[in-house]
Design an enzyme around this catalytic site. Structure first.
Site, PDB file in Angstrom:
ATOM      1  N   ALA A 170       0.777  -1.251  -0.002  1.00  0.00           N
ATOM      2  CA  ALA A 170       0.123  -0.093  -0.078  1.00  0.00           C
ATOM      3  C   ALA A 170       1.072   1.143  -0.174  1.00  0.00           C
ATOM      4  O   ALA A 170       0.604   2.195  -0.797  1.00  0.00           O
ATOM      5  CB  ALA A 170      -0.855  -0.055   1.224  1.00  0.00           C
ATOM      6  N   ASP A 171       1.904   1.108   0.826  1.00  0.00           N
ATOM      7  CA  ASP A 171       2.856   2.127   1.049  1.00  0.00           C
ATOM      8  C   ASP A 171       3.719   2.564  -0.482  1.00  0.00           C
ATOM      9  O   ASP A 171       3.648   3.590  -1.091  1.00  0.00           O
ATOM     10  CB  ASP A 171       3.977   2.136   1.833  1.00  0.00           C
ATOM     11  CG  ASP A 171       3.491   2.563   3.256  1.00  0.00           C
ATOM     12  OD1 ASP A 171       2.691   3.263   3.355  1.00  0.00           O
ATOM     13  OD2 ASP A 171       3.702   1.832   4.216  1.00  0.00           O
ATOM     14  N   ILE A 172       3.925   1.393  -1.202  1.00  0.00           N
ATOM     15  CA  ILE A 172       4.742   1.489  -2.431  1.00  0.00           C
ATOM     16  C   ILE A 172       3.526   1.889  -3.557  1.00  0.00           C
ATOM     17  O   ILE A 172       4.067   2.730  -4.472  1.00  0.00           O
ATOM     18  CB  ILE A 172       4.931   0.104  -2.798  1.00  0.00           C
ATOM     19  CG1 ILE A 172       6.293  -0.426  -1.813  1.00  0.00           C
ATOM     20  CG2 ILE A 172       5.650   0.072  -4.264  1.00  0.00           C
ATOM     21  CD1 ILE A 172       6.540  -1.777  -1.830  1.00  0.00           C
ATOM     22  N   GLY A 175       3.375   5.699  -2.999  1.00  0.00           N
ATOM     23  CA  GLY A 175       4.526   6.281  -3.463  1.00  0.00           C
ATOM     24  C   GLY A 175       4.799   6.443  -4.781  1.00  0.00           C
ATOM     25  O   GLY A 175       5.303   7.299  -5.295  1.00  0.00           O
TER      26      GLY A 175
END
Length: 396
Positions: A170-172, A175
């Protein structure tokens, strides 16, 4: 010359989503000034100590940056941060709690009249646009929570248990969308001279990445089943045992490959015309029966023999590598994809960014906490005595 050389990014970031986006901007030559809390810094610095005492997460996402320590709630530090943004920044990135940047005077609505060319990228769990806040705006949002909220976890795992992705997906995803939207905004600014606000939601980023199962479950249809290391809607496509106790990952994509697989791998050409298996959707429905046939055919074969048959039949296959295997992967070595970056603990190996070459990519060191504070403040016109006073006051 690197594509973003001459551009400056100021970032109030922590964890993964924003640091991953800004590291990629740094890879392309942008100057990235990372604002960190005095004494502690980005909390990802403390996640683990696996890389010669440094955090694996921090090493991955923070090379080629400058670290400036500021207590952004201290009045003197707040003035310095505003000076830095207005005098130096082309792009401001932040993934603080929703509304926090605006409370610090760093919202787009306030900054745009002062610097119309500024691009502001806000990254949050559920979206931070005050015009469309939504009921989840202020919920805490960590990677695993967004994996769950987006539906990703519900279609990942085994029939008995849903699981998360190993990486912080999810962060990737967030980003990557921050990175691509910033690049698009820079192109637009080159034509119009105007900056813009970018509002990146982790939820929206991962829902986009999960849209195949979302459409598969269109209008109340059942979602793709959780099938472990096998594909949920294509079969045979997944992990199968060889007779020597090893495994092979393989996948078929079309009917031509199915015929070749039956003839050259299973050595049972009649199966190609078995009415149970003559289309992918039929093979998916008869997954258990077909798996039993495949496992039985593979039982006399070692992995090497099985791979030899798969290659002869032009069936895609792969090894289930461990992390140790990937460090030594022959393809990455043959393509010279490994280089080094400096760090407070000495040189470390680093993978070149996909699509880049060793000659053109910026791979500068991972910064120590506050390593560039004095130099950046001096660049802004603050004298040595003033910097010392700011440090004594706890502003930096």
């Amino acid at each position: 010359m690197q594509p973003l050389q001459g551009l400056t990014v100021v970032t109030l970031e922590h964890a993964i989503a924003a640091p991953f986006a800004t590291r990629q901007l740094a890879d392309l030559g942008a100057r990235v000034i990372k604002i960190e809390r005095p004494g502690a810094g980005d909390f990802a610095r403390g996640y683990d100590q696996r890389v010669h005492g440094l955090s694996s997460h921090f090493v991955w996402t923070n090379r080629s940056k400058e670290s400036l320590t500021l207590d952004v709630k201290h009045p003197q530090a707040a003035r310095i941060l505003e000076q830095l943004v207005l005098e130096k920044a082309d792009v401001l990135v932040q993934n603080l709690a929703p509304g926090a940047a605006a409370r610090l005077g760093l919202g787009y609505d306030r900054l745009a009249p002062l610097k119309p060319s500024l691009i502001v990228c806000d990254i949050s769990g559920y979206g931070d646009d005050p015009q469309t806040p939504g009921p989840y705006r202020d919920k805490k949002a960590y990677d695993l929570l967004i994996q769950s909220e987006s539906g990703f976890v519900s279609v990942t795992g085994t029939p008995d248990e849903p699981v998360k992705a190993g990486p912080s997906i999810a962060d990737i995803a967030a980003g990557m969308y921050a990175y691509s939207n910033i690049l698009a905004a820079l192109l637009q600014r080159g034509r119009t001279g105007q900056g813009r606000r970018i509002d990146i939601s982790m939820l929206e980023a991962l829902v986009e990445w999960t849209s195949f199962p979302l459409y598969y479950a269109f209008e109340g249809a059942p979602p793709p089943p959780r099938t472990g290391a096998s594909h949920a809607t294509i079969y045979p496509y997944g992990l199968f045992p060889a007779g020597d106790g090893t495994n092979v990952m393989m996948g078929l994509q079309n009917e031509r490959e199915w015929v070749s697989f039956c003839e050259k791998v299973l050595q049972r050409p009649e199966l190609a015309n078995d009415p149970r298996f003559t289309a992918n959707f039929k093979r998916v429905a008869e997954r258990d029966a077909l798996r039993a046939i495949i496992v039985e055919a593979f039982r006399p074969l070692t992995r090497a023999q099985l791979v030899q048959r798969l290659v002869a039949a032009q069936i895609a296959n792969a090894q289930v590598n461990t992390m140790a295997d990937v460090w030594e992967h022959p393809q990455l070595k043959a393509r010279r994809r490994w280089t080094e970056v400096g760090s407070p603990k000495g040189p470390l190996p680093a993978l070149l960014p996909p699509g880049s070459s060793d000659e053109e990519t910026r791979m500068d060191p991972i910064p120590e906490l506050g390593q560039h504070t004095d130099a950046i403040l001096a660049e802004l016109g603050h004298a040595a005595g003033e910097i010392a006073a700011l440090r004594s006051a706890g502003a930096i």
